[in-house]
Enzyme design. Structure first.
Site, PDB file in Angstrom:
ATOM      1  N   ASP A  12     -16.742  40.720 -22.987  1.00 58.39           N
ATOM      2  CA  ASP A  12     -15.552  40.832 -22.441  1.00 58.39           C
ATOM      3  C   ASP A  12     -14.233  40.680 -23.151  1.00 58.39           C
ATOM      4  O   ASP A  12     -13.822  39.661 -23.688  1.00 58.39           O
ATOM      5  CB  ASP A  12     -15.100  40.171 -21.256  1.00 58.39           C
ATOM      6  N   LYS A  41      -3.582  46.086 -22.847  1.00 57.50           N
ATOM      7  CA  LYS A  41      -3.146  44.560 -23.319  1.00 57.50           C
ATOM      8  C   LYS A  41      -2.699  44.534 -24.490  1.00 57.50           C
ATOM      9  O   LYS A  41      -1.656  43.630 -24.959  1.00 57.50           O
ATOM     10  CB  LYS A  41      -4.217  43.750 -22.750  1.00 57.50           C
ATOM     11  N   HIS A  51     -13.269  36.081 -16.423  1.00 60.30           N
ATOM     12  CA  HIS A  51     -12.350  36.604 -15.865  1.00 60.30           C
ATOM     13  C   HIS A  51     -12.500  36.677 -14.318  1.00 60.30           C
ATOM     14  O   HIS A  51     -13.813  36.878 -14.049  1.00 60.30           O
ATOM     15  CB  HIS A  51     -12.011  37.861 -16.205  1.00 60.30           C
TER      16      HIS A  51
HETATM   17  C1  PLP Z   1      -7.052  40.703 -18.128  1.00 57.58           C
HETATM   18  C2  PLP Z   1      -8.551  40.510 -18.195  1.00 57.58           C
HETATM   19  C3  PLP Z   1      -9.460  41.422 -17.616  1.00 57.58           C
HETATM   20  C4  PLP Z   1      -9.001  42.228 -16.692  1.00 57.58           C
HETATM   21  O1  PLP Z   1      -8.341  43.344 -17.272  1.00 57.58           O
HETATM   22  P1  PLP Z   1      -7.362  44.374 -16.770  1.00 57.58           P
HETATM   23  O2  PLP Z   1      -7.331  45.519 -17.650  1.00 57.58           O
HETATM   24  O3  PLP Z   1      -6.034  43.689 -16.365  1.00 57.58           O
HETATM   25  O4  PLP Z   1      -7.811  44.815 -15.303  1.00 57.58           O
HETATM   26  C5  PLP Z   1     -10.609  40.985 -17.699  1.00 57.58           C
HETATM   27  N1  PLP Z   1     -11.260  39.963 -18.623  1.00 57.58           N
HETATM   28  C6  PLP Z   1     -10.483  39.393 -19.299  1.00 57.58           C
HETATM   29  C7  PLP Z   1     -10.981  38.116 -20.206  1.00 57.58           C
HETATM   30  C8  PLP Z   1      -8.819  39.340 -19.108  1.00 57.58           C
HETATM   31  O5  PLP Z   1      -8.192  38.803 -19.845  1.00 57.58           O
END
Ligand code: PLP
Length: 762
Positions: free
Chosen positions: A353, A391, A261
């Site tokens: 992540d 998310k 990301h």
């Molecule tokens: C969306 C995302 C992030 C960032 O997350 P937010 O909560 O939107 O700040 C980090 N890493 C990955 C793989 C993502 O898809």
């Protein structure tokens, strides 16, 4: 706040409407409960009771008639069966047996041990019973609230006059202006009164992890399997930076998934680290696969380090941190134990992540595929997992969690917290914190598994339905050109027929979803047994156009057109590729929601097969670009776009773009420094070869950086420059379908869109 009226009492009694003494007594109880303002759900058969239990997970009390007559039509369900069903889902909701004192000797211990009490229907007065139920419900509901959220609610109840920030003072300031009043009305009094920022000692401090905030974080650590959990109010974007700034210093070697990301790239810049990349595989549909397992071999990593021009000194130097995206954007999750084993002697810290997979721990299907798995060996590295709770679970946007599992080189909290504070506002949003607290509560105990299961069930129903439709279309006598349907990218064992064993297996057995090396469906090579798995809730749908071997077929339907159509019908997909798009089944799924998607895909097919005029399918598009699209039909525009992508061999180009990385000339931090100092020039992509780029260039799809700051494209990586050129050309030819490329400046020159990229001045 009185919230009892939000929580119904479920009353299961087959005599409720009968003209018997027992029926009359039960009706009296229901009447009394209603007078106490409880909504009452009445179920007259055991089967009804089952439906009510499944569809009303928020009941605050269940009253079950012990003499429920088992009916063959209900599968001979008894009161004891219902109790088992409820307890599987909710171990705590009060259950009362409605019975007679004489019957009690016949009630087995297994039932008695799982209920909260009895209602002697012919003896106690209705008012007494209602009071009893009310007390139990209140107790239960107060226990339902997690610590921070409860504290916040109590505070908002108790203190109506604040003299501290935020300046709107519980929303009052908004009432002094028309726009403000509408804002107040829209968001509601409680949202504004709960917006407290700081200066509330009763609620503890996020920066110090004290009071009820600290309590909530400790609870989350327990539920998410961590030794320590940090609530992050700046999203996983901030959480990733905290992990990095807390572990990496300038000049440190780091191992980074190239499919990372943007926030990870920002962390590379901020720390001044030297990145060495792990390269994910890509298949012929343009889907990004897992990192090839060979990438984790120590000798391969050593070779990468040896060849990295930024590294001074021996190739055997230690790697400080490795960051792996798990699951990937396309729903591939790794065996984290397998990765740990490979990297344990190579890296000091391991970071997953997990922005897209905070739910993995709560369902056995994902066993061993998340960072916070149990480790028994103290020599295992310390592992971080960062998760965007917002998310895929239920939390406000920006609500994220950072979990730590301590191992070798354990993290010292007091030192690590300096990094935490660096990325945390001194006035954090309390409503975000409360939502993280509630998300934790929702996932704790049995409820987590059931929530995940529901999403899984819906996803599997949809996947099977798509296969069934394809089979049906194949059976029908149709003209050749109508024999098409969308394909779901999934293992072949997922069949269209309704077979219950198959369903059960698909929900419980990860074996069904593995990317096995000997299977062709996934299209990846270089994958080991049990290493990577497709997450069933992330559904990639393929559109026609790409053949099995990756060759582009004569006819094709670019996914961008399908998803534009879906968007205009109110269905927004997660991600669109050239011939694929991704839909997500999360905890927010409702039964049957996917039916709408299916219906719209059918509509699209009918419109395509009939070559419907674009004036009808995309009226806005034709209005904006009448000369370009006027008079064309849907099949024609699909054909034109496909022809263009085919003539550019897009699938092959995209494959090549990521197979070889550009040369690293300077660290991302150094390139960024030049950018800030203005020691850069804008270069059109056509002249990009040989230039050191100062920004990260990321085309969407697929969202993987093609160039990182400090990298330079040469003759071997010419594919990258070509690719950007194709995107630019695509934009000019298909206005309204422009590519999204982060890191480029788009300038109109003679009616053409030209991409400019900041490069280091020479
Ligand atoms: C969306 C995302 C992030 C960032 O997350 P937010 O909560 O939107 O700040 C980090 N890493 C990955 C793989 C993502 O898809």
């Amino acid at each position: 706040m009185d919230y009892l009226e939000e929580f119904p009492v479920l009353f299961i009694d087959d005599e409720l409407h009968s003209d018997t003494a027992e029926g009359r007594a039960s009706r009296e109880i229901v009447k009394e409960l209603k007078e106490e303002d409880f909504p009452v759900i009445e179920a007259l058969t055991a089967r009804d009771g089952v439906h009510a239990i499944l569809s009303h997970p928020h009941v605050c009390c269940v009253i079950i008639d012990w003499d429920l007559t088992p009916e063959p039509a209900d599968g001979m369900l008894t009161a004891a069966d219902l109790i088992t069903l409820i307890r599987e889902r909710n171990p705590k909701v009060p259950i009362f047996l409605n019975t007679e004192k004489l019957a009690i000797s016949a009630i087995p211990l297994s039932v008695i041990s799982r209920i909260d009490g009895y209602i002697w229907k012919l003896e106690d007065t209705p008012a007494f019973i209602a009071g009893h139920v009310k007390r139990a419900a209140k107790n239960y509901l107060s226990d339902v609230l997690p610590p921070f959220f409860r504290g916040l609610m109590d505070y908002v109840e108790d203190y109506r006059y604040s003299w501290h920030t935020p300046g709107h003072m519980g929303g009052v300031a908004f009432l002094k202006n028309a726009a403000g009043r509408i804002f107040y009305k829209f968001f509601g009094e409680n949202t504004l009164r709960a917006d407290l920022s700081v200066s509330v000692p009763e609620l503890g401090s996020l920066l110090e992890h004290s009071g009820v905030v600290g309590e909530a974080e400790r609870k989350a650590a327990e539920v998410f399997g961590a030794d320590r959990t940090y609530f992050v109010t700046g999203g996983t974007s901030a959480a990733n930076k905290i992990v990095w700034l807390g572990t990496v210093t300038p000049g440190d070697l780091v191992l980074v998934d190239r499919n990372c990301h943007a926030s990870v790239m920002h962390a590379i810049i901020m720390t001044g680290a030297i990145p060495v990349y792990l390269i994910p595989a890509r298949n012929d549909y343009g889907i990004i696969g897992p990192i090839r397992s060979s990438e984790f071999r120590p000798e391969v990593i050593a070779e990468k380090i040896r060849r990295c021009p930024l590294v001074e000194g021996p190739a055997s130097q230690p790697v400080r941190l490795a960051t792996i995206t798990n699951s990937t954007y396309d729903g591939i999750c790794y065996s984290t134990g397998w990765i740990e084993e490979r990297l344990r002697d190579v890296v000091a810290y391991l970071h997953f992540d997990e922005a897209w997979s905070a739910y993995a721990r709560f369902h056995p299907l994902y066993a061993g595929r998340f960072g916070m798995r149990r480790s028994t060996d103290p020599a295992d590295p310390t592992v971080f997992a960062t998760q965007s709770t917002h998310k895929v679970l239920a939390a406000f946007s920006q609500g994220s969690m950072l979990h730590v599992r301590q191992g070798r080189g354990a993290v010292d909290h007091a030192r690590f917290n300096e990094a935490f504070m660096m990325f945390t506002s001194t006035s954090p949003q309390y409503t975000i914190i409360a939502s993280l607290d509630v998300a934790t509560k929702m996932m704790s105990g049995h409820s987590g598994k059931f929530l995940v299961e529901e999403a899984l069930e819906e996803a599997i129903v949809f996947r099977k339905k798509m296969v069934a439709v394809a089979e049906e279309i194949r059976m029908n006598p149709l003209p050749d050109e109508k024999y098409w349907w969308f394909t779901v990218w999934q293992p072949d064992c997922i069949m269209g027929q309704e077979t219950e064993t198959n369903d059960h297996l698909l929900q419980e057995d990860a074996g069904c979803w593995l990317l096995n090396p000997d299977e062709a469906w996934h299209g990846f090579d270089g994958i080991e047994e049990r290493y990577a798995m497709l997450d069933p809730v992330k559904v990639t749908i393929l559109t026609p156009g790409v053949g099995v071997g990756g060759g582009m077929e004569e006819r094709g339907i670019p996914a961008a057109i399908v998803t534009k159509y879906l968007r205009e019908s109110g269905i927004v997909v997660e991600k669109t590729g050239y011939y694929s798009f991704l839909v997500l089944f999360t905890l927010g799924i409702t039964k049957g929601k996917s039916g709408t998607l299916l219906a719209e895909l059918f509509r699209f097919k009918a419109l395509y097969d009939g070559n419907s005029p674009l004036e009808e399918v995309f009226p806005d598009l034709v209005r904006r670009y009448p000369a370009r699209y006027g008079g064309l039909g849907l099949a024609e525009i699909c054909g034109e776009m496909h022809e263009f992508l085919r003539s550019e061999s897009i699938t092959e180009v995209v494959r090549n773009v990521y197979s070889r990385l550009p040369e690293q000339v300077m660290t991302p931090a150094e390139a960024y420094l030049r950018l800030v100092r203005g020691e850069v020039t804008q270069v059109p992509v056509s002249s990009l070869e040989g230039r050191t780029v100062a920004v990260m260039v990321v085309p969407y799809p697929p969202g993987i950086p093609v160039i990182m700051p400090g990298e330079r494209c040469g003759p071997e990586t010419r594919a990258i420059v070509d690719y950007l050129g194709i995107l630019q050309e695509f934009d000019t030819r298909f206005p309204g379908f422009e590519s999204e490329v982060h890191g480029v400046d788009v300038v109109m020159e003679d009616g053409q869109r030209v991409y400019y990229v900041y490069c280091v001045a020479e």
